[in-house]
Write a protein that holds these residues in place. Sequence first.
Motif, PDB file in Angstrom:
ATOM      1  N   GLU A  38      14.964   8.519   3.608  1.00 26.63           N
ATOM      2  CA  GLU A  38      14.722   7.104   3.895  1.00 26.63           C
ATOM      3  C   GLU A  38      14.614   6.387   2.556  1.00 26.63           C
ATOM      4  O   GLU A  38      13.991   6.900   1.616  1.00 26.63           O
ATOM      5  N   ILE A  39      15.224   5.226   2.426  1.00 28.58           N
ATOM      6  CA  ILE A  39      15.200   4.480   1.165  1.00 28.58           C
ATOM      7  C   ILE A  39      14.196   3.338   1.300  1.00 28.58           C
ATOM      8  O   ILE A  39      14.378   2.443   2.128  1.00 28.58           O
ATOM      9  N   PRO A  40      13.107   3.347   0.531  1.00 34.08           N
ATOM     10  CA  PRO A  40      12.092   2.301   0.654  1.00 34.08           C
ATOM     11  C   PRO A  40      12.616   0.956   0.145  1.00 34.08           C
ATOM     12  O   PRO A  40      13.557   0.903  -0.652  1.00 34.08           O
ATOM     13  N   TYR A  41      11.977  -0.113   0.588  1.00 35.27           N
ATOM     14  CA  TYR A  41      12.500  -1.443   0.276  1.00 35.27           C
ATOM     15  C   TYR A  41      12.530  -1.714  -1.219  1.00 35.27           C
ATOM     16  O   TYR A  41      13.412  -2.417  -1.718  1.00 35.27           O
ATOM     17  N   PHE A  42      11.583  -1.149  -1.983  1.00 32.20           N
ATOM     18  CA  PHE A  42      11.548  -1.463  -3.415  1.00 32.20           C
ATOM     19  C   PHE A  42      12.698  -0.793  -4.170  1.00 32.20           C
ATOM     20  O   PHE A  42      13.040  -1.230  -5.268  1.00 32.20           O
ATOM     21  N   MET A  43      13.299   0.224  -3.601  1.00 32.80           N
ATOM     22  CA  MET A  43      14.536   0.776  -4.167  1.00 32.80           C
ATOM     23  C   MET A  43      15.747   0.057  -3.587  1.00 32.80           C
ATOM     24  O   MET A  43      16.710  -0.241  -4.290  1.00 32.80           O
ATOM     25  N   ARG A  44      15.684  -0.237  -2.303  1.00 31.64           N
ATOM     26  CA  ARG A  44      16.799  -0.911  -1.622  1.00 31.64           C
ATOM     27  C   ARG A  44      17.054  -2.297  -2.205  1.00 31.64           C
ATOM     28  O   ARG A  44      18.206  -2.735  -2.331  1.00 31.64           O
ATOM     29  N   ARG A  45      16.005  -2.985  -2.606  1.00 27.61           N
ATOM     30  CA  ARG A  45      16.135  -4.353  -3.110  1.00 27.61           C
ATOM     31  C   ARG A  45      16.338  -4.431  -4.621  1.00 27.61           C
ATOM     32  O   ARG A  45      16.378  -5.519  -5.185  1.00 27.61           O
ATOM     33  N   GLY A  46      16.442  -3.294  -5.287  1.00 25.29           N
ATOM     34  CA  GLY A  46      16.690  -3.327  -6.724  1.00 25.29           C
ATOM     35  C   GLY A  46      15.470  -3.651  -7.556  1.00 25.29           C
ATOM     36  O   GLY A  46      15.592  -4.181  -8.663  1.00 25.29           O
ATOM     37  N   ILE A  47      14.282  -3.329  -7.044  1.00 25.02           N
ATOM     38  CA  ILE A  47      13.054  -3.508  -7.823  1.00 25.02           C
ATOM     39  C   ILE A  47      12.810  -2.267  -8.678  1.00 25.02           C
ATOM     40  O   ILE A  47      12.538  -2.364  -9.880  1.00 25.02           O
ATOM     41  N   VAL A  48      12.889  -1.095  -8.057  1.00 23.85           N
ATOM     42  CA  VAL A  48      12.899   0.162  -8.811  1.00 23.85           C
ATOM     43  C   VAL A  48      14.358   0.437  -9.170  1.00 23.85           C
ATOM     44  O   VAL A  48      15.199   0.623  -8.285  1.00 23.85           O
ATOM     45  N   VAL A  49      14.661   0.444 -10.469  1.00 22.40           N
ATOM     46  CA  VAL A  49      16.060   0.435 -10.899  1.00 22.40           C
ATOM     47  C   VAL A  49      16.475   1.670 -11.698  1.00 22.40           C
ATOM     48  O   VAL A  49      17.674   1.923 -11.859  1.00 22.40           O
ATOM     49  N   MET A  85       3.171  -3.556  -7.120  1.00 23.73           N
ATOM     50  CA  MET A  85       4.384  -2.786  -6.848  1.00 23.73           C
ATOM     51  C   MET A  85       4.182  -1.301  -7.113  1.00 23.73           C
ATOM     52  O   MET A  85       4.533  -0.451  -6.296  1.00 23.73           O
ATOM     53  N   VAL A  86       3.631  -0.962  -8.277  1.00 23.03           N
ATOM     54  CA  VAL A  86       3.466   0.453  -8.598  1.00 23.03           C
ATOM     55  C   VAL A  86       2.483   1.108  -7.618  1.00 23.03           C
ATOM     56  O   VAL A  86       2.631   2.272  -7.260  1.00 23.03           O
ATOM     57  N   MET A  87       1.493   0.347  -7.147  1.00 22.73           N
ATOM     58  CA  MET A  87       0.577   0.877  -6.139  1.00 22.73           C
ATOM     59  C   MET A  87       1.322   1.213  -4.853  1.00 22.73           C
ATOM     60  O   MET A  87       1.112   2.270  -4.249  1.00 22.73           O
ATOM     61  N   LYS A  88       2.189   0.308  -4.422  1.00 18.59           N
ATOM     62  CA  LYS A  88       2.960   0.554  -3.207  1.00 18.59           C
ATOM     63  C   LYS A  88       3.876   1.766  -3.364  1.00 18.59           C
ATOM     64  O   LYS A  88       4.067   2.537  -2.416  1.00 18.59           O
ATOM     65  N   GLU A  89       4.428   1.921  -4.557  1.00 21.12           N
ATOM     66  CA  GLU A  89       5.320   3.059  -4.782  1.00 21.12           C
ATOM     67  C   GLU A  89       4.556   4.375  -4.687  1.00 21.12           C
ATOM     68  O   GLU A  89       5.049   5.358  -4.122  1.00 21.12           O
ATOM     69  N   LEU A 131      -5.911   0.112  -4.061  1.00 22.50           N
ATOM     70  CA  LEU A 131      -5.130   1.280  -3.645  1.00 22.50           C
ATOM     71  C   LEU A 131      -5.538   1.773  -2.269  1.00 22.50           C
ATOM     72  O   LEU A 131      -4.689   2.058  -1.411  1.00 22.50           O
ATOM     73  N   TYR A 132      -6.837   1.865  -2.038  1.00 20.86           N
ATOM     74  CA  TYR A 132      -7.296   2.300  -0.719  1.00 20.86           C
ATOM     75  C   TYR A 132      -6.915   1.289   0.361  1.00 20.86           C
ATOM     76  O   TYR A 132      -6.619   1.663   1.496  1.00 20.86           O
ATOM     77  N   ALA A 133      -6.913  -0.007   0.008  1.00 17.87           N
ATOM     78  CA  ALA A 133      -6.518  -1.035   0.973  1.00 17.87           C
ATOM     79  C   ALA A 133      -5.062  -0.879   1.381  1.00 17.87           C
ATOM     80  O   ALA A 133      -4.681  -1.220   2.507  1.00 17.87           O
ATOM     81  N   LEU A 134      -4.241  -0.347   0.472  1.00 17.95           N
ATOM     82  CA  LEU A 134      -2.822  -0.123   0.766  1.00 17.95           C
ATOM     83  C   LEU A 134      -2.583   1.176   1.522  1.00 17.95           C
ATOM     84  O   LEU A 134      -1.466   1.435   1.967  1.00 17.95           O
ATOM     85  N   GLY A 135      -3.630   2.010   1.634  1.00 17.63           N
ATOM     86  CA  GLY A 135      -3.500   3.261   2.371  1.00 17.63           C
ATOM     87  C   GLY A 135      -3.387   4.501   1.508  1.00 17.63           C
ATOM     88  O   GLY A 135      -2.970   5.555   1.995  1.00 17.63           O
ATOM     89  N   PHE A 136      -3.770   4.408   0.233  1.00 18.25           N
ATOM     90  CA  PHE A 136      -3.671   5.575  -0.647  1.00 18.25           C
ATOM     91  C   PHE A 136      -4.583   6.696  -0.169  1.00 18.25           C
ATOM     92  O   PHE A 136      -5.728   6.477   0.198  1.00 18.25           O
ATOM     93  N   GLU A 137      -4.053   7.908  -0.208  1.00 10.48           N
ATOM     94  CA  GLU A 137      -4.812   9.125   0.043  1.00 10.48           C
ATOM     95  C   GLU A 137      -4.558  10.073  -1.121  1.00 10.48           C
ATOM     96  O   GLU A 137      -3.403  10.301  -1.491  1.00 10.48           O
ATOM     97  N   GLY A 138      -5.617  10.618  -1.683  1.00 16.32           N
ATOM     98  CA  GLY A 138      -5.429  11.549  -2.789  1.00 16.32           C
ATOM     99  C   GLY A 138      -6.606  11.548  -3.740  1.00 16.32           C
ATOM    100  O   GLY A 138      -7.705  11.099  -3.402  1.00 16.32           O
TER     101      GLY A 138
END
Length: 418
Positions: A38-49, A85-89, A131-138
């Motif tokens: 699956e290609i996430p939106y931040f790669m699909r939209r050319g944010i992660v390049v 952005m980096v948090m979402k990634e 990070l936790y608000a975005l759903g980070f686990e770790g």
Amino acid sequence: MQEPQINPWSSTPSLDIEKTFAEFGIDPIAPVLPELPEIPYFMRRGIVVGHRDYLPIARAIRNKSPFHILTGFMPSGHPHLGHLMVMKEVVWHVQQGGSGYITIADREAHAVRGLSWEKCDEYGKEYLACLYALGFEGQTYFQSRNNRLKDLAFEAATKVNFSELSAIYGFGPDTDLAHADSVITQVADILYPQIDREPAPTVVPVGVDQDPHIRLTRGIAHKMRMFTVEERDGYISVRSKNAPEATMEAVKKAFPHAKKYEGHVDIKGAQCTDVKAKVREIERAHGGFAFFTPSSTYHIFMPGLTGGKMSSSIPESFISFHEPEAMVRKKVMSAITGGRMTLEEQKRLGGEPDKCSLYLLNLFHMVTDDAELAEIRRKCTAGEITCGQCKKETAERVVAFLNDFREKMDAAKDRIRI
């Protein structure tokens, strides 16, 4: 001090992405994307390049095999939309099966920015809440409180000298030793998941300005290995890098068609991947690290509302997560756009969304539906919408996002431990 070509601590980097990629050997990420299920939106939209060695990560995701995802945040101020952005990634990679790690780089903030330890704690907690608000686990940790990390940093420091740091970072006679130490601590951060868990491919998502840390760590990870494994014509060669003699014997015994020579063991009739896995096992059994060379991804910067980079030193350039609604609206309505000089020109020529800080804010975070984003772009370039109208619509999106996000941050505070 010699000025480095890429400075991780600059507040106003102006990098030519294509030139930087070519100069430092960063690859465009598009050719690797078909490997992902699956290609996430931040790669699909050319944010992660771009990337370094992302293929093992993509294949680990596809094959559901172990991998780690780590990044760090220097707590030099309140977190804002530029950090999101980096948090979402990171969160996305955790959702794909990665073991997540977040470091709060308080040693770096204290050494480079001169922040007090108390302020580092305050800001660091805010980053973790995001990070936790975005759903980070770790796993999360502060550099200054992680003794295993500091031991690893000391070990890594034996593999680099000040000349190398000077070449990469532009350090000179006036560089504080604490600044140099913070760099080695970041090397240890990147390698830390492989000692906290098992050695495995590890990806570090960063902005292009952070590439010096990646390059340094990749070199040090290689130097800390006991062996290199090379595929030759018809055989695999396991070559010693000052490996103990007992490990060489162990490699020979592990493969029935192996021959041991001075400094290397050659193996016929085996797959390179199998040899690499066994050699890692032997290396760890004899006290080695057996690191995988870390991978990285690179995202473009979301521009500040005033142009340039979002920077904590320019309050008008960013929107923090706890700003009053009136201030948020004021900043959005004052933002630099890609509009024309007059309304007549806007209708005739259309706007320039790629030059508009608000269109890019929508592209990065505020509009999740690709079709909706495409319609915003079409209306802008066709001159069917004015900048004033677009600002009002974007302000509504930002306010709604922040209200929801603040609730999630508040709910996450109980999870923060330092």
